[in-house]
Design an enzyme around this catalytic site. Structure first.
Site, PDB file in Angstrom:
ATOM      1  N   SER A 192       0.913  -1.249   0.089  1.00  0.00           N
ATOM      2  CA  SER A 192      -0.008   0.063  -0.083  1.00  0.00           C
ATOM      3  C   SER A 192       0.906   1.122   0.163  1.00  0.00           C
ATOM      4  CB  SER A 192      -0.788   0.188   1.290  1.00  0.00           C
ATOM      5  OG  SER A 192      -1.583   1.148   1.589  1.00  0.00           O
TER       6      SER A 192
ATOM      7  N   TYR B  24      -3.484  -0.053  10.013  1.00  0.00           N
ATOM      8  CA  TYR B  24      -3.299  -0.536   8.567  1.00  0.00           C
ATOM      9  C   TYR B  24      -1.788  -0.054   8.266  1.00  0.00           C
ATOM     10  CZ  TYR B  24      -4.481  -0.518   3.562  1.00  0.00           C
ATOM     11  OH  TYR B  24      -4.565  -0.746   2.212  1.00  0.00           O
TER      12      TYR B  24
END
Ligand code: NAP
Ligand code: GCO
Ligand code: CA
Length: 268
Positions: free
Chosen positions: A148, A161
Site C-alpha cells: 500500500s 493499517y
C-alpha cells in the site's frame, strides 16, 4: 516479438488470490486468467464465494472458490491441501485479502488494532507458509503481497493499517531473502488510491453534491490526476507472476499514478 511475450505467459500455472470475490483481487485474478493461469480464490462467506464464481464465469473464467478465513491457520492449511488435491499445487500466491479500520489511534482499541494486523500481516505469513513447501518441491514459486501507499507513508486514522502494510513490505523482503535460493520470488505491489469498496467512503458524494474532500485531495496528490482502477494493477501482477520477473525479488512495485514521486499540486 510474439515469442518473447511467452515470458509473460501464466499457461499451466495455478494462481491462488486471497479475498478475490471482487475488488483488487478480482481484477488481478482476471488479468492472470487472461495470461493463462487457473484461478483459485477464497472469501470468508459462501455467499461471496458463490457471487465471485458467478462473476468470474461472466468473464469466461472457470474459477475455483473456497470459503476460508485467511487468519485461521488450520483453515488455511486445510484449504491449501484441498486446492492441491482438487486443482493442483499453488504456483502463484497473491496475498490480497485485507481490511482497514479508519479510527484515530488514541480512540482505537487494542482489539481493533490486532484485528487489522491479523488480516493484513499475520494472514499473509500464514498463507505463504502454507504454500512455500510445495513451491520448494516443485522448484519454483511466486508470492505477491498487496502492500500500500501506507507501506511508505502514514496518515491520520490508519495506524493499524500502516503498521500492517509496513510490516508486509518487510515480510516480502524477508521471504525473498529466505526462499530465493529455491527459485521462489516474493515481491509486493503497492497500489495507490484505487476505486474499490474499501475506498468508497473516501469518495462519497457530499450532501451538497460536491465530491468528498479526500477524493479531491487524492486527485491533487496524484500526477495521473485520477483514482486508480483495479484493472490498473493487472499488468504489474502478471509481470511479477511470470517468468519475465524471475530475477526480481524483494521488490515492492508501486502502481500509484506517481503519488510517491510527487510533492503535490499548489492549492489554487
Ligand atoms: P475490499 O474491496 O475491501 O476487498 C477485500 C477482500 O478481502 C474482500 O473480498 C474481503 O472479503 C476479503 N477479506 C477480508 N478479510 C478476509 C479474511 N479474513 N479472510 C478472507 N478474505 C478476507 O478491498 P480492496 O480495495 O479490493 O483491497 C484489496 C487489497 O488491496 C487489500 O489488501 C487492501 O489493503 C489493498 N489495497 C487497497 C487499495 C485501495 O485503494 N483500494 C490500495 C492499496 C492497497 P469480505 O467482503 O468477505 O470481507
Ligand atoms: C486510506 C485508504 C488507503 C488505501 C491504500 C492506499 O484510508 O488511506 O484506504 O489506505 O486503501 O492502502 O495505498
Ligand atoms: Ca470487505
Amino acid at each position: 516479438m510474439a515469442d518473447y511475450l511467452n515470458n509473460f505467459s501464466l499457461e499451466g500455472k495455478v494462481a491462488l488470490v486471497t479475498g478475490a470475490s471482487y475488488g483488487i483481487g478480482f481484477a488481478i485474478a482476471k488479468a492472470m486468467a487472461g495470461a493463462g493461469a487457473t484461478i483459485v480464490f477464497n472469501d470468508i462467506k459462501q455467499e461471496l464465494v458463490d457471487k465471485g464464481i458467478a462473476a468470474y464465469k461472466e468473464e469466461g473464467i472457470k474459477a475455483h472458490g473456497y470459503v476460508c478465513d485467511v487468519t485461521d491457520e488450520a483453515a488455511v492449511n486445510a484449504m491449501v491441501a484441498q486446492i492441491e488435491a482438487e486443482v493442483g499445487v499453488v504456483d502463484i500466491l497473491v496475498n490480497n485479502a485485507g481490511i482497514i479500520k479508519r479510527i484515530p489511534m488514541c480512540e482505537m482499541s487494542a482489539a481493533e488494532f490486532r484485528q487489522v494486523i491479523d488480516v493484513d500481516l499475520n494472514a499473509p505469513f500464514i498463507v505463504s507458509k502454507a504454500v512455500i513447501p510445495s513451491m520448494i518441491k516443485k522448484g519454483h514459486g511466486k508470492i505477491i503481497n498487496i502492500c500500500s501507499m501506507m507501506s511508505e507513508l502514514g496518515r491520520e486514522t490508519v495506524s493499524a493499517y500502516a503498521a500492517a502494510k509496513g510490516g508486509l513490505k518487510m515480510l516480502t523482503k524477508n521471504i525473498a531473502s529466505e526462499y530465493g535460493e529455491y527459485n521462489i520470488q516474493c515481491n509486493g505491489i503497492g497500489p495507490g488510491y484505487i476505486a474499490t469498496p474499501q475506498t468508497a467512503p473516501l469518495r462519497e458524494i457530499q450532501p451538497d453534491g460536491s465530491r468528498h474532500p479526500f477524493d479531491q485531495f487524492i486527485v491533487s496528490k496524484t500526477p495521473a490526476g485520477r483514482w486508480g482502477e483495479a484493472e490498473d494493477l493487472g499488468g504489474p501482477a502478471v509481470f511479477l507472476a511470470s517468468d519475465a520477473s524471475n530475477f526480481v525479488n524483494g521488490l515492492v512495485l508501486y502502481v500509484d499514478g506517481g503519488i510517491l514521486a510527487y510533492i503535490g499540486k499548489q492549492p489554487k
